[in-house]
Design an enzyme around this catalytic site. Structure first.
Site, PDB file in Angstrom:
ATOM      1  N   GLY A  50       0.842  -1.188   0.000  1.00 41.13           N
ATOM      2  CA  GLY A  50       0.000   0.000   0.000  1.00 41.13           C
ATOM      3  C   GLY A  50       0.874   1.232   0.000  1.00 41.13           C
ATOM      4  N   GLY A  54      -5.823   6.673  -1.594  1.00 46.36           N
ATOM      5  CA  GLY A  54      -6.733   7.050  -2.669  1.00 46.36           C
ATOM      6  C   GLY A  54      -6.927   6.004  -3.737  1.00 46.36           C
ATOM      7  N   SER A  71       6.009   7.483   1.571  1.00 45.41           N
ATOM      8  CA  SER A  71       6.656   6.631   2.574  1.00 45.41           C
ATOM      9  C   SER A  71       7.865   5.897   1.999  1.00 45.41           C
ATOM     10  CB  SER A  71       5.657   5.644   3.176  1.00 45.41           C
ATOM     11  OG  SER A  71       5.117   4.797   2.195  1.00 45.41           O
ATOM     12  N   HIS A 132      -6.669  -2.233   3.839  1.00 40.06           N
ATOM     13  CA  HIS A 132      -7.200  -2.298   5.211  1.00 40.06           C
ATOM     14  C   HIS A 132      -8.440  -3.167   5.328  1.00 40.06           C
ATOM     15  CE1 HIS A 132      -4.283   0.795   5.682  1.00 40.06           C
ATOM     16  NE2 HIS A 132      -5.005   1.717   5.085  1.00 40.06           N
ATOM     17  N   ASP A 158      -3.730   0.781  10.602  1.00 41.67           N
ATOM     18  CA  ASP A 158      -5.104   1.267  10.389  1.00 41.67           C
ATOM     19  C   ASP A 158      -6.156   0.187  10.644  1.00 41.67           C
ATOM     20  OD1 ASP A 158      -3.744   3.537   9.693  1.00 41.67           O
ATOM     21  OD2 ASP A 158      -4.077   3.349   7.551  1.00 41.67           O
TER      22      ASP A 158
END
Length: 229
Positions: A50, A54, A71, A132, A158
């Protein structure tokens, strides 16, 4: 200054590159800087699943145009020798760096995850920041965690949010799954087959920690850290 902690602070890097893992939102980097400092100058394989908010979990097409990797840029600066691997359902193959590899993968398909990890090889540290969706998180853990070396870290972010486009009705949430192991030393799941598969991995778990949002005990579970025996 210790060589283990020398170099930029991870939260500062997150804020520099605009990652939501930093001080502006989740504050995960406060935890990660402590966990990852011993690894930062080692030749490890670091896998993040990930890569940019979006995607389809927010109703966007998997073939959306991608423009940044906040990241990944942060990890490349933080880890001086690590091979950084990104995995996502969208395409990030445009990003080039001599220590970065990208693999496209659909977390809905365990065979696809298995194929992807076969191309990547065994990672030392994994962060699941993908869709998630509970079953996606669980699919990935079952396929990837067994490959981690002793001392490896597997992190799921998350936990308190699941995307409506993907989440399956009635499925045990990943936070509840790991809380059942923490409190009862057995994984409980609405699907007995999934429970059996997780319990088969229990002997390989030396520790599991679940942190709440903002590290506040009164809030919902947010991030899990699992250590490989």
């Amino acid at each position: 200054m210790s060589t283990l902690s020398s170099g930029p602070n991870l939260t500062d890097l997150a804020d520099k590159y605009g990652s939501d893992k930093g001080s502006g939102k989740h504050r995960y980097t406060e935890l990660y800087h402590m966990l990852f400092s011993p690894f930062r100058n080692r030749k490890i394989t670091f896998l993040e699943m990930g890569l940019l908010i979006g995607g389809p979990e927010h109703g966007k097409d998997a073939d959306r145009q991608t423009t940044d990797l906040p990241s990944i840029r942060m990890w490349l600066d933080y880890f001086t020798k690590a091979r950084i691997v990104g995995l996502d359902v969208s395409d990030f193959s445009w990003f080039e760096h001599d220590r970065f590899d990208f693999v496209r993968c659909d977390m809905d398909d365990r065979a696809n995850i298995n194929e992807a990890i076969g191309r990547i090889g065994a990672p030392d540290i994994v962060i699941d920041d993908a869709s998630h969706a509970s079953h996606h998180q669980q699919n990935a853990f079952l396929e990837i965690f067994p490959l981690l070396p002793s001392g490896g870290l597997y992190i799921i972010e998350d936990l308190r949010w699941q995307p409506p486009p993907y989440e399956k009705a009635g499925i045990t949430k990943t936070a509840a799954l790991f809380q059942s192991w923490l409190h009862q030393r057995t994984f409980e799941h609405s699907d007995p087959t999934v429970a059996e598969q997780f319990n088969a991995l229990a002997p390989d778990i030396s520790g599991c920690f679940v942190f709440q949002a903002g590290y506040k005990k009164a809030r919902r579970d947010q991030v899990a850290v699992i250590h490989k025996r």
